[in-house]
Motif scaffolding. Structure first.
Motif, PDB file in Angstrom:
ATOM      1  N   GLY A  64       3.732  -2.760  -2.465  1.00  0.00           N
ATOM      2  CA  GLY A  64       2.744  -1.728  -2.550  1.00  0.00           C
ATOM      3  C   GLY A  64       1.437  -2.346  -2.436  1.00  0.00           C
ATOM      4  O   GLY A  64       1.012  -3.235  -3.696  1.00  0.00           O
ATOM      5  N   CYS A  65       0.360  -1.901  -2.038  1.00  0.00           N
ATOM      6  CA  CYS A  65      -1.108  -2.292  -2.252  1.00  0.00           C
ATOM      7  C   CYS A  65      -2.097  -1.154  -2.684  1.00  0.00           C
ATOM      8  O   CYS A  65      -1.747  -0.180  -1.683  1.00  0.00           O
ATOM      9  CB  CYS A  65      -1.590  -3.136  -1.097  1.00  0.00           C
ATOM     10  SG  CYS A  65      -0.496  -4.436  -0.440  1.00  0.00           S
ATOM     11  N   LEU A  66      -2.805  -1.178  -3.449  1.00  0.00           N
ATOM     12  CA  LEU A  66      -3.821  -0.113  -3.682  1.00  0.00           C
ATOM     13  C   LEU A  66      -5.114  -0.635  -3.618  1.00  0.00           C
ATOM     14  O   LEU A  66      -5.642  -1.378  -4.494  1.00  0.00           O
ATOM     15  CB  LEU A  66      -3.566   0.509  -5.257  1.00  0.00           C
ATOM     16  CG  LEU A  66      -4.645   1.470  -5.958  1.00  0.00           C
ATOM     17  CD1 LEU A  66      -4.295   2.695  -5.108  1.00  0.00           C
ATOM     18  CD2 LEU A  66      -4.235   1.564  -7.286  1.00  0.00           C
ATOM     19  N   PRO A  67      -5.689  -0.125  -2.579  1.00  0.00           N
ATOM     20  CA  PRO A  67      -7.146  -0.762  -2.089  1.00  0.00           C
ATOM     21  C   PRO A  67      -8.130  -0.100  -3.288  1.00  0.00           C
ATOM     22  O   PRO A  67      -7.968   1.046  -3.788  1.00  0.00           O
ATOM     23  CB  PRO A  67      -7.311   0.181  -0.866  1.00  0.00           C
ATOM     24  CG  PRO A  67      -6.212   0.132  -0.107  1.00  0.00           C
ATOM     25  CD  PRO A  67      -5.025   0.521  -1.571  1.00  0.00           C
ATOM     26  N   ASP A  68      -9.017  -0.960  -3.527  1.00  0.00           N
ATOM     27  CA  ASP A  68     -10.155  -0.776  -4.332  1.00  0.00           C
ATOM     28  C   ASP A  68     -11.311  -1.586  -4.222  1.00  0.00           C
ATOM     29  O   ASP A  68     -11.220  -2.290  -2.802  1.00  0.00           O
ATOM     30  CB  ASP A  68      -9.563  -1.449  -6.134  1.00  0.00           C
ATOM     31  CG  ASP A  68     -10.365  -0.539  -7.112  1.00  0.00           C
ATOM     32  OD1 ASP A  68     -11.413   0.271  -6.944  1.00  0.00           O
ATOM     33  OD2 ASP A  68      -9.644  -0.728  -8.204  1.00  0.00           O
ATOM     34  N   HIS A  69     -12.395  -1.161  -4.653  1.00  0.00           N
ATOM     35  CA  HIS A  69     -13.526  -2.068  -4.449  1.00  0.00           C
ATOM     36  C   HIS A  69     -14.557  -1.991  -5.664  1.00  0.00           C
ATOM     37  O   HIS A  69     -14.557  -1.504  -6.494  1.00  0.00           O
ATOM     38  CB  HIS A  69     -14.280  -1.514  -3.116  1.00  0.00           C
ATOM     39  CG  HIS A  69     -14.836  -0.141  -3.463  1.00  0.00           C
ATOM     40  ND1 HIS A  69     -14.714   0.822  -2.731  1.00  0.00           N
ATOM     41  CD2 HIS A  69     -15.905   0.231  -4.127  1.00  0.00           C
ATOM     42  CE1 HIS A  69     -15.338   1.938  -2.860  1.00  0.00           C
ATOM     43  NE2 HIS A  69     -16.197   1.390  -3.902  1.00  0.00           N
ATOM     44  N   PHE A  70     -15.502  -3.213  -5.570  1.00  0.00           N
ATOM     45  CA  PHE A  70     -16.559  -3.479  -6.633  1.00  0.00           C
ATOM     46  C   PHE A  70     -17.623  -2.959  -5.650  1.00  0.00           C
ATOM     47  O   PHE A  70     -17.943  -3.361  -4.573  1.00  0.00           O
ATOM     48  CB  PHE A  70     -16.500  -4.764  -7.170  1.00  0.00           C
ATOM     49  CG  PHE A  70     -15.425  -5.199  -7.864  1.00  0.00           C
ATOM     50  CD1 PHE A  70     -15.120  -4.621  -9.326  1.00  0.00           C
ATOM     51  CD2 PHE A  70     -14.559  -6.284  -7.687  1.00  0.00           C
ATOM     52  CE1 PHE A  70     -14.014  -4.919 -10.105  1.00  0.00           C
ATOM     53  CE2 PHE A  70     -13.658  -6.773  -8.511  1.00  0.00           C
ATOM     54  CZ  PHE A  70     -13.236  -6.063  -9.564  1.00  0.00           C
ATOM     55  N   LYS A  71     -18.958  -2.671  -6.720  1.00  0.00           N
ATOM     56  CA  LYS A  71     -20.288  -2.506  -5.969  1.00  0.00           C
ATOM     57  C   LYS A  71     -20.909  -3.388  -6.508  1.00  0.00           C
ATOM     58  O   LYS A  71     -21.199  -3.470  -7.610  1.00  0.00           O
ATOM     59  CB  LYS A  71     -20.766  -1.056  -6.142  1.00  0.00           C
ATOM     60  CG  LYS A  71     -20.138  -0.119  -5.155  1.00  0.00           C
ATOM     61  CD  LYS A  71     -21.185   1.493  -5.355  1.00  0.00           C
ATOM     62  CE  LYS A  71     -20.504   2.329  -4.266  1.00  0.00           C
ATOM     63  NZ  LYS A  71     -21.518   3.390  -4.489  1.00  0.00           N
ATOM     64  N   ILE A  72     -21.393  -4.580  -5.712  1.00  0.00           N
ATOM     65  CA  ILE A  72     -22.178  -5.771  -6.199  1.00  0.00           C
ATOM     66  C   ILE A  72     -23.564  -5.650  -5.469  1.00  0.00           C
ATOM     67  O   ILE A  72     -23.533  -5.913  -4.080  1.00  0.00           O
ATOM     68  CB  ILE A  72     -21.536  -6.837  -5.872  1.00  0.00           C
ATOM     69  CG1 ILE A  72     -20.085  -6.966  -6.533  1.00  0.00           C
ATOM     70  CG2 ILE A  72     -21.900  -8.176  -6.556  1.00  0.00           C
ATOM     71  CD1 ILE A  72     -19.120  -7.952  -6.419  1.00  0.00           C
ATOM     72  N   ASP A  73     -24.462  -5.534  -6.257  1.00  0.00           N
ATOM     73  CA  ASP A  73     -25.834  -5.694  -5.679  1.00  0.00           C
ATOM     74  C   ASP A  73     -25.807  -4.534  -4.464  1.00  0.00           C
ATOM     75  O   ASP A  73     -26.490  -4.782  -3.429  1.00  0.00           O
ATOM     76  CB  ASP A  73     -26.264  -6.880  -5.334  1.00  0.00           C
ATOM     77  CG  ASP A  73     -26.193  -7.750  -6.428  1.00  0.00           C
ATOM     78  OD1 ASP A  73     -26.588  -7.427  -7.471  1.00  0.00           O
ATOM     79  OD2 ASP A  73     -26.085  -9.132  -5.909  1.00  0.00           O
ATOM     80  N   GLY A  74     -25.630  -3.283  -4.639  1.00  0.00           N
ATOM     81  CA  GLY A  74     -25.553  -2.199  -3.800  1.00  0.00           C
ATOM     82  C   GLY A  74     -24.366  -2.181  -2.247  1.00  0.00           C
ATOM     83  O   GLY A  74     -24.369  -1.528  -1.778  1.00  0.00           O
ATOM     84  N   GLU A  75     -23.758  -3.731  -2.565  1.00  0.00           N
ATOM     85  CA  GLU A  75     -22.802  -3.549  -1.320  1.00  0.00           C
ATOM     86  C   GLU A  75     -21.486  -3.492  -1.894  1.00  0.00           C
ATOM     87  O   GLU A  75     -21.163  -3.936  -3.072  1.00  0.00           O
ATOM     88  CB  GLU A  75     -22.878  -5.057  -0.773  1.00  0.00           C
ATOM     89  CG  GLU A  75     -24.240  -5.539  -0.264  1.00  0.00           C
ATOM     90  CD  GLU A  75     -24.642  -4.837   0.990  1.00  0.00           C
ATOM     91  OE1 GLU A  75     -23.535  -4.721   1.724  1.00  0.00           O
ATOM     92  OE2 GLU A  75     -25.581  -4.399   1.030  1.00  0.00           O
ATOM     93  N   ILE A  76     -20.369  -2.976  -1.001  1.00  0.00           N
ATOM     94  CA  ILE A  76     -19.115  -3.097  -1.428  1.00  0.00           C
ATOM     95  C   ILE A  76     -18.263  -4.214  -1.195  1.00  0.00           C
ATOM     96  O   ILE A  76     -18.250  -4.591   0.071  1.00  0.00           O
ATOM     97  CB  ILE A  76     -18.618  -1.524  -0.621  1.00  0.00           C
ATOM     98  CG1 ILE A  76     -19.295  -0.527  -1.035  1.00  0.00           C
ATOM     99  CG2 ILE A  76     -17.210  -1.751  -0.628  1.00  0.00           C
ATOM    100  CD1 ILE A  76     -18.732   1.009  -0.468  1.00  0.00           C
ATOM    101  N   PHE A  77     -17.569  -4.640  -1.905  1.00  0.00           N
ATOM    102  CA  PHE A  77     -16.663  -5.789  -2.060  1.00  0.00           C
ATOM    103  C   PHE A  77     -15.170  -4.981  -2.024  1.00  0.00           C
ATOM    104  O   PHE A  77     -14.935  -4.782  -3.064  1.00  0.00           O
ATOM    105  CB  PHE A  77     -16.946  -6.745  -2.969  1.00  0.00           C
ATOM    106  CG  PHE A  77     -16.082  -7.854  -2.773  1.00  0.00           C
ATOM    107  CD1 PHE A  77     -16.045  -8.961  -2.155  1.00  0.00           C
ATOM    108  CD2 PHE A  77     -14.911  -7.829  -3.661  1.00  0.00           C
ATOM    109  CE1 PHE A  77     -15.370 -10.142  -2.085  1.00  0.00           C
ATOM    110  CE2 PHE A  77     -13.706  -9.165  -3.489  1.00  0.00           C
ATOM    111  CZ  PHE A  77     -14.130  -9.970  -2.586  1.00  0.00           C
TER     112      PHE A  77
END
Length: 359
Positions: A64-77
């Protein structure tokens, strides 16, 4: 011949709706967990949520995969946490686990993170040579009541015949503890306990750097992976049901009735966790509240990776712990994820980040 099937939001929805996931000796996901994944506000429509491995028409394993993201300098990673990995005993030795992992790496370009892994899984991840440990979180486990009836026989099977004696011992000790805790009074400052995050709290926590917004935390609260008061599904090998499982959103106000502390508490079968804590002030009021909450709900233990809170507890003699020990939560990042993040990037994880919030 092993073949793989990847499921995004629509694919997972169709898979569960068809009932196909129940037609095997084990199931790769529960219906309520699938619905939670589908509603995950951090998951895009095309991201893979579940990868199935089949031998002909027989399910052999899944990840299973749980998508996530960081916000870095206003951009989504974007990246993903691996949240489950299982291979049927019938198909061991066919390198299916590695095949599933390779597919997950391909789907997310190696932007994969891991935590709360078993020793067996950790060994497998290390064997790939693709993962690196990042800075772990140092925490504490606090105990408030004894549970000798369960703990001792689990560690020493030969003591099972003595369980009635351990039960009596627990009863005596915990009666003394309960009597002592009667003197823990309800705090005299204003506080509120809500089922979900309200607008006032949303505005308050927006001031803090955080990997999850109020809406994202509410998604977890309203779409739990663990349901309360039902029998475990023996065909699913991960957490799905629990006798007691509940979230509490706590708001604490100062003497002028201004909100200055918010926290999410998660209580499962007497075990308390603090996935999120936001404070603009000294944590003494929160500890006064916690002491009251622990006594009122007869909490057995508490796990905390909140460093400032743990330091405060060390200097807070009235906190009702009877024992404590150090613990550690380790994290592994795929080497591609490390390379794709800025140098010296600090994820600033709270206790609830990743899939820890869900179980």
């Amino acid at each position: 011949m092993i073949h793989l099937k990847t499921l995004n939001k629509k694919g997972l929805e169709d898979f569960v709706a068809s009932g196909e996931f129940q037609h095997h000796d084990f199931i790769p996901i529960t219906k309520h967990r699938a619905e939670s994944h589908i509603r995950n506000p951090k998951a895009t429509d095309d991201q893979t949520l579940l990868i199935l491995a089949y031998d002909e028409d027989q399910l052999a394993g899944y990840v299973g995969c749980l998508p996530d993201h960081f916000k870095i300098d206003g951009e989504i990673f974007r990246y993903a946490w691996l949240s489950t990995l299982f291979i049927s005993d019938q198909f061991r030795g066919k390198k299916i686990a590695q095949t599933l992992l390779n597919k997950a790496f391909e789907e997310y370009q190696g932007n994969i993170a891991l935590t709360e892994f078993t020793k067996e899984a950790e060994s497998l991840y290390n064997k790939t040579g693709l993962f690196r440990y990042i800075e772990p979180k140092k925490g504490k486990k606090y105990y408030f009541r004894t549970d000798l009836e369960i703990i001792i026989p689990l560690k020493r099977e030969k003591t099972k015949p003595l369980q009635p004696l351990f039960k009596i011992t627990d009863s005596i000790i915990n009666t003394v503890i309960s009597t002592k805790n009667i003197f823990i009074k309800k705090p005299d400052f204003k506080f509120e306990i809500l089922d979900t995050i309200d607008v006032e709290s949303k505005n308050f926590i927006a001031k803090f750097k955080n990997n999850r917004t109020a809406e994202e935390i509410n998604w977890a609260i309203e779409n739990p992976w663990v349901l309360e008061g039902k029998t475990e599904d023996k065909k699913y090998l991960f957490s799905s049901y629990s006798q007691n499982f509940r979230y509490f959103w706590v708001k604490i106000f100062d003497k002028d009735r201004n909100l200055n502390i918010c926290s999410l508490l998660m209580l499962r079968n007497g075990h308390l966790k603090i996935p999120y804590l936001f404070s603009e002030s000294d944590l003494s009021p929160f500890l006064d509240f916690l002491s009251y909450f622990i006594a009122r709900n007869k909490i057995k233990m508490m796990t905390s990776y909140q460093i400032d809170l743990n330091k405060k507890i060390d200097s807070y003699p009235s906190f009702p712990k009877i024992y404590q020990r150090n613990i550690e939560r380790r994290y592994m990042f795929h080497q591609n994820l490390i390379q794709n993040l800025p140098e010296h990037f600090n994820p600033d994880f709270q206790d609830g980040d990743g899939d820890c919030l869900m179980t």
